[in-house]
Design a protein around this motif. Sequence first.
Motif, short mmCIF file in Angstrom:
data_model
loop_
_atom_site.label_atom_id
_atom_site.label_comp_id
_atom_site.label_asym_id
_atom_site.label_seq_id
_atom_site.Cartn_x
_atom_site.Cartn_y
_atom_site.Cartn_z
N SER A 159 0.79 -1.33 0.14
CA SER A 159 -0.05 0.00 0.06
C SER A 159 1.02 1.21 0.16
O SER A 159 2.09 1.27 0.10
CB SER A 159 -1.02 0.00 1.14
OG SER A 159 -0.14 -0.06 2.39
N GLY A 160 0.35 2.43 -0.16
CA GLY A 160 1.09 3.81 -0.44
C GLY A 160 0.53 4.44 -1.48
O GLY A 160 -0.47 4.28 -1.79
N GLU A 161 1.29 5.05 -2.21
CA GLU A 161 0.99 5.77 -3.21
C GLU A 161 2.24 6.07 -4.53
O GLU A 161 3.27 5.88 -3.96
CB GLU A 161 0.59 7.29 -2.99
CG GLU A 161 1.61 8.07 -2.37
CD GLU A 161 0.90 9.60 -2.18
OE1 GLU A 161 -0.21 9.70 -1.85
OE2 GLU A 161 1.89 10.34 -2.13
N PHE A 162 1.72 6.25 -5.71
CA PHE A 162 2.53 6.52 -6.63
C PHE A 162 2.63 7.87 -7.33
O PHE A 162 1.18 8.13 -7.44
CB PHE A 162 2.27 5.49 -7.90
CG PHE A 162 3.35 5.63 -8.91
CD1 PHE A 162 4.53 5.49 -9.04
CD2 PHE A 162 2.52 6.04 -10.23
CE1 PHE A 162 5.29 5.65 -10.29
CE2 PHE A 162 3.38 5.99 -11.48
CZ PHE A 162 4.63 5.90 -11.38
N ARG A 163 3.35 8.44 -7.09
CA ARG A 163 3.51 10.05 -7.72
C ARG A 163 3.60 10.14 -9.07
O ARG A 163 4.76 9.89 -9.63
CB ARG A 163 4.37 10.89 -6.92
CG ARG A 163 3.99 10.91 -5.55
CD ARG A 163 5.26 11.83 -4.52
NE ARG A 163 6.48 11.30 -4.77
CZ ARG A 163 7.07 10.36 -4.20
NH1 ARG A 163 6.23 9.58 -3.31
NH2 ARG A 163 8.09 10.04 -4.41
N TRP A 164 2.33 10.22 -10.09
CA TRP A 164 2.64 10.28 -11.60
C TRP A 164 2.62 11.69 -11.70
O TRP A 164 2.90 12.66 -10.93
CB TRP A 164 1.15 9.76 -11.81
CG TRP A 164 0.91 9.77 -13.40
CD1 TRP A 164 0.08 10.26 -14.08
CD2 TRP A 164 1.81 8.91 -14.25
NE1 TRP A 164 0.13 10.06 -15.37
CE2 TRP A 164 1.24 9.30 -15.43
CE3 TRP A 164 3.14 8.27 -14.19
CZ2 TRP A 164 1.72 8.67 -16.94
CZ3 TRP A 164 3.53 7.87 -15.22
CH2 TRP A 164 3.13 8.05 -16.50
#
Length: 194
Positions: A159-164
């Motif tokens: 889990s977490g986030e991807f910075r696009w």
Amino acid sequence: MDDIVKQALAKWPNVPSCTGWLMLDRRGNWRMRDEAAQASGSPGVPIRHEALLGFINRNYECDERGQWFFQNGPQRVYVELGYTPWVVRLSVDANAAADDALTLKDQAGNPFEPSAVFADDQGGILFADTSAPPRIAVLHDHDLELFADHAKLADDSLSGEFRWNNGVALALESVRLDDVASRFGFVQSPAAKA
């Protein structure tokens, strides 16, 4: 689909399809699988001929049951999938004004605009795109480090986030590898479903 393929389909509409002879591996390589490769379960020999690769990529489609195929003239050649129907490469966009602008391209070299990102329980990263219905693609394993450079992962790494680009943060969702095909509506091995 190429015009020459449409003409062949019109001229010979009842050519039997085949399975097992073509594979898209987990790294986005198209592979020919002769009888020995099929019998041994090996992925087969990579196709390197640029014109043939272009022809396959232009005539790659999905049927109503989620089985991917290459329309080879009048014959439908069902594709064994190493994982997902699409494989993407992540890179820094050298033509962008921002230093950290990213680009995703599928195995055919076409842009892939992500709308969601997933981590499977085996460490694979998958992207869904903005098309309707969304395409699902596994990230080439050589690009995992670049992905990690643009991701903020929780301790569980699922889990977490991807910075696009443009400040867009896509939530990293977890998915079980065994559930990917059913969740995203594709068949990995059409021969097994015949």
